[in-house]
Design a protein around this motif. Structure first.
Motif, mmCIF file in Angstrom:
data_model
loop_
_atom_site.group_PDB
_atom_site.id
_atom_site.type_symbol
_atom_site.label_atom_id
_atom_site.label_comp_id
_atom_site.label_asym_id
_atom_site.label_seq_id
_atom_site.Cartn_x
_atom_site.Cartn_y
_atom_site.Cartn_z
ATOM 1 N N ILE A 26 60.857 85.586 -7.089
ATOM 2 C CA ILE A 26 59.705 85.106 -6.317
ATOM 3 C C ILE A 26 60.020 85.090 -4.828
ATOM 4 C CG2 ILE A 26 58.252 83.088 -5.847
ATOM 5 C CD1 ILE A 26 58.478 82.405 -8.845
ATOM 6 N N ALA A 27 61.173 84.514 -4.474
ATOM 7 C CA ALA A 27 61.572 84.439 -3.064
ATOM 8 C C ALA A 27 61.752 85.832 -2.483
ATOM 9 C CB ALA A 27 62.870 83.641 -2.923
ATOM 10 N N GLY A 28 62.353 86.726 -3.265
ATOM 11 C CA GLY A 28 62.572 88.079 -2.788
ATOM 12 C C GLY A 28 61.275 88.814 -2.492
ATOM 13 N N VAL A 29 60.307 88.653 -3.387
ATOM 14 C CA VAL A 29 59.011 89.308 -3.200
ATOM 15 C C VAL A 29 58.291 88.743 -1.978
ATOM 16 C CG1 VAL A 29 56.703 89.614 -4.185
ATOM 17 C CG2 VAL A 29 58.720 89.975 -5.615
ATOM 18 N N ILE A 30 58.274 87.413 -1.859
ATOM 19 C CA ILE A 30 57.620 86.778 -0.715
ATOM 20 C C ILE A 30 58.311 87.169 0.593
ATOM 21 C CG2 ILE A 30 57.102 84.565 0.412
ATOM 22 C CD1 ILE A 30 56.765 83.375 -2.412
ATOM 23 N N GLY A 31 59.645 87.087 0.598
ATOM 24 C CA GLY A 31 60.401 87.434 1.795
ATOM 25 C C GLY A 31 60.217 88.895 2.180
ATOM 26 N N TRP A 32 60.211 89.778 1.174
ATOM 27 C CA TRP A 32 60.028 91.201 1.457
ATOM 28 C C TRP A 32 58.640 91.457 2.033
ATOM 29 C CZ3 TRP A 32 56.828 95.251 0.403
ATOM 30 C CH2 TRP A 32 57.303 96.514 0.731
ATOM 31 N N TRP A 33 57.629 90.792 1.480
ATOM 32 C CA TRP A 33 56.266 90.988 1.987
ATOM 33 C C TRP A 33 56.147 90.503 3.430
ATOM 34 C CZ3 TRP A 33 52.369 93.938 1.176
ATOM 35 C CH2 TRP A 33 51.151 93.653 1.796
ATOM 36 N N ALA A 34 56.773 89.383 3.735
ATOM 37 C CA ALA A 34 56.751 88.887 5.115
ATOM 38 C C ALA A 34 57.433 89.877 6.047
ATOM 39 C CB ALA A 34 57.437 87.518 5.196
ATOM 40 N N ALA A 35 58.578 90.426 5.621
ATOM 41 C CA ALA A 35 59.286 91.407 6.445
ATOM 42 C C ALA A 35 58.455 92.677 6.612
ATOM 43 C CB ALA A 35 60.640 91.746 5.800
ATOM 44 N N PHE A 36 57.795 93.101 5.544
ATOM 45 C CA PHE A 36 56.950 94.293 5.618
ATOM 46 C C PHE A 36 55.790 94.068 6.587
ATOM 47 C CE2 PHE A 36 53.141 96.561 4.114
ATOM 48 C CZ PHE A 36 53.589 97.878 4.214
ATOM 49 N N SER A 37 55.180 92.896 6.499
ATOM 50 C CA SER A 37 54.050 92.581 7.377
ATOM 51 C C SER A 37 54.487 92.552 8.834
ATOM 52 C CB SER A 37 53.437 91.234 6.979
ATOM 53 O OG SER A 37 52.963 91.266 5.649
ATOM 54 N N LEU A 38 55.651 91.956 9.100
ATOM 55 C CA LEU A 38 56.175 91.926 10.464
ATOM 56 C C LEU A 38 56.528 93.333 10.955
ATOM 57 C CD1 LEU A 38 58.465 88.769 10.679
ATOM 58 C CD2 LEU A 38 56.554 89.334 12.182
ATOM 59 N N THR A 39 57.056 94.150 10.057
ATOM 60 C CA THR A 39 57.388 95.527 10.430
ATOM 61 C C THR A 39 56.131 96.299 10.817
ATOM 62 O OG1 THR A 39 59.301 95.536 8.950
ATOM 63 C CG2 THR A 39 58.460 97.679 9.667
ATOM 64 N N MET A 40 55.072 96.123 10.044
ATOM 65 C CA MET A 40 53.810 96.803 10.354
ATOM 66 C C MET A 40 53.248 96.314 11.685
ATOM 67 S SD MET A 40 53.563 98.972 8.025
ATOM 68 C CE MET A 40 51.933 99.607 8.463
ATOM 69 N N GLU A 41 53.367 95.022 11.952
ATOM 70 C CA GLU A 41 52.905 94.482 13.233
ATOM 71 C C GLU A 41 53.733 95.058 14.385
ATOM 72 O OE1 GLU A 41 50.231 92.983 13.519
ATOM 73 O OE2 GLU A 41 49.905 91.423 12.032
ATOM 74 N N ARG A 42 55.031 95.214 14.161
ATOM 75 C CA ARG A 42 55.902 95.775 15.189
ATOM 76 C C ARG A 42 55.533 97.231 15.473
ATOM 77 N NH1 ARG A 42 58.360 95.287 19.841
ATOM 78 N NH2 ARG A 42 60.391 96.302 19.966
ATOM 79 N N ILE A 43 55.253 97.995 14.428
ATOM 80 C CA ILE A 43 54.839 99.392 14.604
ATOM 81 C C ILE A 43 53.521 99.456 15.377
ATOM 82 C CG2 ILE A 43 54.039 101.453 13.379
ATOM 83 C CD1 ILE A 43 56.075 100.732 11.171
ATOM 84 N N HIS A 44 52.607 98.551 15.021
ATOM 85 C CA HIS A 44 51.318 98.497 15.708
ATOM 86 C C HIS A 44 51.507 98.164 17.189
ATOM 87 C CE1 HIS A 44 47.041 98.076 16.208
ATOM 88 N NE2 HIS A 44 47.122 96.785 16.498
ATOM 89 N N LEU A 45 52.446 97.273 17.471
ATOM 90 C CA LEU A 45 52.717 96.883 18.849
ATOM 91 C C LEU A 45 53.354 98.028 19.629
ATOM 92 C CD1 LEU A 45 52.436 94.336 20.641
ATOM 93 C CD2 LEU A 45 54.798 93.773 20.043
ATOM 94 N N LEU A 46 54.195 98.805 18.977
ATOM 95 C CA LEU A 46 54.811 99.951 19.635
ATOM 96 C C LEU A 46 53.764 101.015 19.957
ATOM 97 C CD1 LEU A 46 58.111 100.350 17.574
ATOM 98 C CD2 LEU A 46 57.915 99.649 19.969
ATOM 99 N N ALA A 47 52.819 101.197 19.028
ATOM 100 C CA ALA A 47 51.775 102.204 19.232
ATOM 101 C C ALA A 47 50.782 101.772 20.297
ATOM 102 C CB ALA A 47 51.055 102.475 17.910
ATOM 103 N N ASN A 48 50.567 100.460 20.390
ATOM 104 C CA ASN A 48 49.602 99.941 21.361
ATOM 105 C C ASN A 48 50.139 98.630 21.937
ATOM 106 O OD1 ASN A 48 47.426 99.194 22.888
ATOM 107 N ND2 ASN A 48 45.972 99.036 21.190
#
Length: 200
Positions: free
Chosen positions: A19-41
Motif C-alpha cells: 500500500i505504501a509503495g503504491v501511494i508513494g510511487w503515485w506521489a512521485a509519478f505525479s510530482l515527476t509529471m508536474e516537473r516535466i510540465h514546469l520544464l515545458a512551460n
C-alpha cells in the motif's frame, strides 16, 4: 524470560509495504509529471499549486528539489518499487536472508532521513507545504517505523531480548507513532508558517 514469536510471514507488514509503495510511487509519478510540465512551460501554474503556502512549484524549482542533480521524484519512482516487490514477495512466501533485510532497512532509513530533511527545508527554508511531498512523508514515516520494529522484534538486527520484546509490543502501535509524528510536523508548520491563518 519471554522472547517475541518469530514471524516467518509478516502478512500485515507485507500488505502495508504494498500500500505504501503504491501511494508513494503515485506521489512521485505525479510530482515527476508536474516537473516535466514546469520544464515545458516555466510560467505554468501547476495543478498542485493551490496557494502561496500549499504548492509544489517552488519546491520543484529549488535546489532542494534536485539535491542529487536530478529531480527528487525520480528517487521515488525507483525507490518505492522496493517496498512493493518486498511486500508481494512476502505474501508469495519468500523468506529473505538477513543481509537482504539489512539492506532494505538501510534504504528505508535513508529515505526516512531524507524525508525529515525535506520537511525541515519545506517548513523552515522554502516556507511551503507541497501536497505530493506530504503524501510521500505520510507513507515514509510509518514504513520506517514498521520495518525497523520488524527487524528488531525478529532478531534480524541483533538486539537484547528486552528490546526485541519492546519492539514486538510497539509494532501494534505503529499507526499511533505515525499520527504523533504527523502532529509534530503539523505543529512545526503552524508555528513557523501559521497554516491555519493562511488557509482560513
Amino acid at each position: 524470560m519471554t522472547h517475541p514469536v518469530t514471524r516467518t510471514r509478516p502478512t500485515a507488514l507485507a500488505v502495508w509495504l504494498i500500500i505504501a509503495g503504491v501511494i508513494g510511487w503515485w506521489a512521485a509519478f505525479s510530482l515527476t509529471m508536474e516537473r516535466i510540465h514546469l520544464l515545458a512551460n516555466p510560467d505554468a501554474i501547476l495543478g498542485c499549486d493551490i496557494s502561496p503556502l500549499v504548492q509544489c512549484g517552488k519546491n520543484l524549482a529549488s535546489w532542494q528539489g534536485s539535491l542529487f542533480g536530478f529531480p527528487n521524484p525520480i528517487l521515488g519512482l525507483t525507490g518505492w518499487m522496493a517496498p512493493i516487490v518486498v511486500g508481494v514477495a512476502i505474501l508469495a512466501g519468500a523468506r529473505f536472508a538477513r543481509w537482504f533485510w539489512w539492506m532494505f532497512e538501510t534504504g528505508v532509513t535513508l529515505a526516512f532521513v531524507f524525508v525529515i530533511w525535506l520537511i525541515g527545508q519545506s517548513i523552515f527554508v522554502l516556507g511551503t507545504l507541497c501536497p505530493w511531498c506530504m503524501v510521500t512523508w505520510a507513507v515514509t514515516i510509518p514504513t520506517f517505523y514498521a520495518v525497523t520494529l520488524h527487524i528488531l522484534r525478529t532478531g534480524i538486527l541483533p538486539a537484547p531480548a528486552v528490546i526485541r520484546s519492546g519492539a514486538d509490543r510497539l509494532m501494534g502501535w505503529v499507526p499511533l507513532l505515525a499520527v504523533i509524528s504527523y502532529a509534530i510536523v503539523a505543529v512545526l508548520a503552524q508555528l513557523r508558517l501559521d497554516v491555519l491563518g493562511a488557509l482560513f
